[in-house]
Design a protein around this motif. Structure first.
Motif, PDB file in Angstrom:
ATOM      1  N   LEU A   8       0.851  -1.166   0.016  1.00 36.70           N
ATOM      2  CA  LEU A   8      -0.138  -0.120   0.037  1.00 36.70           C
ATOM      3  C   LEU A   8       0.865   1.352  -0.041  1.00 36.70           C
ATOM      4  N   ILE A   9       0.544   2.069  -0.896  1.00 40.43           N
ATOM      5  CA  ILE A   9       1.375   3.371  -0.892  1.00 40.43           C
ATOM      6  C   ILE A   9       0.472   4.654  -0.659  1.00 40.43           C
ATOM      7  N   PHE A  10       0.882   5.617   0.186  1.00 37.59           N
ATOM      8  CA  PHE A  10       0.262   6.773   0.455  1.00 37.59           C
ATOM      9  C   PHE A  10       1.072   8.121   0.440  1.00 37.59           C
ATOM     10  N   CYS A  11       0.473   9.069  -0.138  1.00 34.33           N
ATOM     11  CA  CYS A  11       1.314  10.424  -0.314  1.00 34.33           C
ATOM     12  C   CYS A  11       0.749  11.243   0.952  1.00 34.33           C
ATOM     13  N   ILE A  12       1.734  11.753   1.416  1.00 30.78           N
ATOM     14  CA  ILE A  12       1.638  12.565   2.932  1.00 30.78           C
ATOM     15  C   ILE A  12       2.352  13.848   2.734  1.00 30.78           C
ATOM     16  N   ARG A  13       1.365  14.682   3.174  1.00 30.55           N
ATOM     17  CA  ARG A  13       2.190  16.066   2.994  1.00 30.55           C
ATOM     18  C   ARG A  13       2.533  16.352   4.624  1.00 30.55           C
ATOM     19  N   SER A  14       3.722  17.011   4.739  1.00 32.71           N
ATOM     20  CA  SER A  14       4.369  17.206   5.883  1.00 32.71           C
ATOM     21  C   SER A  14       3.591  18.590   6.351  1.00 32.71           C
ATOM     22  N   VAL A  15       2.782  18.493   7.454  1.00 31.13           N
ATOM     23  CA  VAL A  15       2.262  19.564   8.103  1.00 31.13           C
ATOM     24  C   VAL A  15       2.881  19.992   9.360  1.00 31.13           C
ATOM     25  N   ALA A  16       3.248  21.432   9.398  1.00 28.85           N
ATOM     26  CA  ALA A  16       3.900  21.927  10.584  1.00 28.85           C
ATOM     27  C   ALA A  16       2.971  21.684  11.805  1.00 28.85           C
ATOM     28  N   GLY A  17       3.472  20.923  12.762  1.00 26.66           N
ATOM     29  CA  GLY A  17       2.604  20.731  13.923  1.00 26.66           C
ATOM     30  C   GLY A  17       1.876  19.508  13.817  1.00 26.66           C
ATOM     31  N   GLY A  18       1.713  18.819  12.652  1.00 27.17           N
ATOM     32  CA  GLY A  18       1.004  17.676  12.643  1.00 27.17           C
ATOM     33  C   GLY A  18       1.569  16.386  13.020  1.00 27.17           C
ATOM     34  N   LYS A  19       0.968  15.635  14.026  1.00 29.05           N
ATOM     35  CA  LYS A  19       1.590  14.857  14.838  1.00 29.05           C
ATOM     36  C   LYS A  19       1.905  13.767  14.002  1.00 29.05           C
ATOM     37  N   LEU A  20       1.038  12.907  13.222  1.00 27.04           N
ATOM     38  CA  LEU A  20       1.175  11.749  12.400  1.00 27.04           C
ATOM     39  C   LEU A  20       1.950  12.095  11.261  1.00 27.04           C
ATOM     40  N   SER A  21       1.799  12.960  10.666  1.00 27.36           N
ATOM     41  CA  SER A  21       2.668  13.391   9.383  1.00 27.36           C
ATOM     42  C   SER A  21       4.152  13.574   9.811  1.00 27.36           C
ATOM     43  N   THR A  22       4.340  13.990  10.956  1.00 26.17           N
ATOM     44  CA  THR A  22       5.751  14.012  11.592  1.00 26.17           C
ATOM     45  C   THR A  22       6.571  12.805  11.881  1.00 26.17           C
ATOM     46  N   LEU A  23       5.438  12.048  12.609  1.00 28.10           N
ATOM     47  CA  LEU A  23       5.995  10.526  13.106  1.00 28.10           C
ATOM     48  C   LEU A  23       6.275   9.944  11.685  1.00 28.10           C
ATOM     49  N   LEU A  24       5.424   9.996  10.857  1.00 29.43           N
ATOM     50  CA  LEU A  24       5.692   9.236   9.517  1.00 29.43           C
ATOM     51  C   LEU A  24       6.850   9.605   8.930  1.00 29.43           C
ATOM     52  N   SER A  25       7.391  10.683   8.903  1.00 30.48           N
ATOM     53  CA  SER A  25       8.177  11.460   8.039  1.00 30.48           C
ATOM     54  C   SER A  25       9.596  11.090   8.801  1.00 30.48           C
ATOM     55  N   VAL A  26       9.807  10.369  10.057  1.00 26.73           N
ATOM     56  CA  VAL A  26      10.777  10.060  10.703  1.00 26.73           C
ATOM     57  C   VAL A  26      11.058   8.653  11.215  1.00 26.73           C
ATOM     58  N   ALA A  27       9.751   7.773  11.107  1.00 24.39           N
ATOM     59  CA  ALA A  27       9.757   6.662  11.876  1.00 24.39           C
ATOM     60  C   ALA A  27      10.815   5.540  11.019  1.00 24.39           C
ATOM     61  N   ASP A  28      11.145   4.579  11.860  1.00 31.30           N
ATOM     62  CA  ASP A  28      12.119   3.636  11.233  1.00 31.30           C
ATOM     63  C   ASP A  28      11.710   2.693  10.430  1.00 31.30           C
ATOM     64  N   MET A  29      12.045   2.170   9.550  1.00 27.48           N
ATOM     65  CA  MET A  29      11.481   1.244   8.526  1.00 27.48           C
ATOM     66  C   MET A  29      11.418  -0.131   9.397  1.00 27.48           C
TER      67      MET A  29
END
Lengths: 234, 188
Positions: free
Chosen positions: A78-99
């Protein structure tokens, strides 16, 4: 996040026949598409099925948000496109989470799926609202007109996915200088107003609420016998 | 998430099948009344708050009505109907079983009764009359838009509404009974 259609107080999305459940997945890949948007690939949970255009709730670290699926049902992940939002908790987590990090997938939800008719289909997206149309074209849906509204050319990261299947693909850029070839300078609604020939179409609108509102009211006026399907992102 | 979209500011709204139609259209009128009925059931359930079984029964019906509303919010000839769950005979039997259960405990009626009595009975009677209106509008809508043949999902929907008003009638009587209030017979 998408808002289902309003039926008085009821949201008709709950009446779809799709089986909604919580699934477990893991993060497999992350790729930055522009300085603000990135793509994640997660494992497809066993037995998970969806239709192109549908969305799921993604959860990580106690934070949940709905995202439309970019990939096609026949793809292995499954592929998703995420926009990194300032203060966005989930988008921030997804942008740094380990594989390998666990991701919960709740769904699928929604009715923003392609319905073939004799009328021409016009897809209108703004920003990451392009996601459901990616899933549709990757599933083999073709011969549509696609307007993609973004600020700059770097936001047209999925352009090549539509070259083959779209009857016409029109990037609509509001802040591009110089303007790329075959692109339109302005909002998608301006393109609809000035360039789409009169007629009845099946419109699929996905993006921010302001675009959905302006486009819908314009369609009521200029293309009154059309069908309009909407998915609001916020 | 904003609840308002602004797409209905000029008097039109969207059907599930994508059609943009006037808010004065018969289709909107029909599912709007279903929404009204659902809200009245919510008020009734609120008055029945301590009777958990009754509240659960009403909440099941409220859920069924949302399902029925989706059919009325979709053009019958649209492929969008493929995405909708049909009202099933099981859901109709659910109402019939409840009617039979309540009726067993109620004294036989030999006259028309005045709608009212306990507050919960009064709300149930109000719901019954709105349910009848829903049924009338659904019949009109379905028979007019499906001139050749009313298909099974719509037949089930009509049966469901017909049975629901019977359910609400016996529920009103049940509410009076459990609160020790006798139904008032109509006297000329």
């Amino acid at each position: 996040m998408a808002l289902p259609i309003n039926l008085g107080n009821c949201k008709v999305g709950s009446n779809l026949k799709t089986k909604v459940a919580t699934h477990s997945a893991v993060l497999l890949k992350r790729k930055w598409l522009s300085h603000k948007s990135f793509e994640i690939m997660i494992s497809s949970p066993p037995g998970f099925q969806f239709e192109p255009g549908q969305r799921v709730g993604l959860s990580m670290g106690g934070h949940t948000r709905d995202y439309s699926i970019v990939s096609a049902p026949q793809e292995a992940e499954l592929i998703f496109c995420i926009r990194s939002v300032a203060g966005g908790k989930l988008s921030t987590l997804l942008s740094v989470a380990d594989m390998g990090a666990p991701v919960s997938v709740y769904g699928p939800h929604g009715y923003f799926t392609f319905r073939s008719t004799t009328r021409s289909a016009v897809f209108v997206a703004t920003g990451t609202g392009i996601a459901p149309f990616c899933s549709m074209t990757r599933s083999g849906i073709s011969n549509f007109t696609l307007l993609h509204g973004v600020r700059r050319q770097e936001d047209l990261y999925y352009a090549n996915q539509f070259q083959q299947n779209a009857h016409e693909y029109v990037p609509c850029l509001t802040a591009a200088d110089p303007l790329p070839q075959k692109a339109f300078k302005g909002k998608v609604t301006a393109y609809l107003e000035r360039h789409l020939p009169s007629g009845a179409y099946d419109f699929y609108l996905c993006g921010r609420q302001e675009m959905i509102r302006d486009a819908t009211l314009l369609i009521d006026e200029r293309f009154p016998d059309s069908l309009v399907y909407t998915e609001i992102f916020y | 998430m904003k609840i308002y979209t602004g797409t209905g500011d000029k008097g039109k709204t969207s059907l599930f099948s994508g059609d943009r139609i006037s808010k004065a259209d018969a289709q909107i009128d029909a599912y709007g009344d279903l929404d009204e009925l659902n809200s009245i059931l919510g008020a009734l359930a609120a008055h029945l708050a301590t009777e958990e079984k009754r509240v659960a029964e009403l909440q099941q019906i409220q859920s069924d009505l949302l399902q029925a509303g989706a059919w009325l919010a979709t053009r019958p000839d649209s492929s969008a109907t493929d995405s909708l769950r049909e009202v099933t005979t099981d859901q109709i039997h659910f109402l019939e079983n409840a009617i039979d259960r309540y009726e067993k405990e109620l004294p036989q009626l030999n006259a028309f009764i005045l709608p009212g009595g306990h507050i919960t009975a009064a709300w149930a009677h109000l719901a019954r009359t709105v349910c009848r209106r829903c049924e009338r509008k659904a019949v009109s809508l379905i028979t007019q838009s499906m001139k050749s043949q009313v298909t099974e999902p719509y037949q089930h929907l009509l049966v469901y509404l017909n049975r629901l008003s019977d359910y609400l009638f016996v529920l009103a009587r049940h509410c009076n009974r459990i609160h020790g209030i006798a139904d008032k017979p109509w006297k000329l």
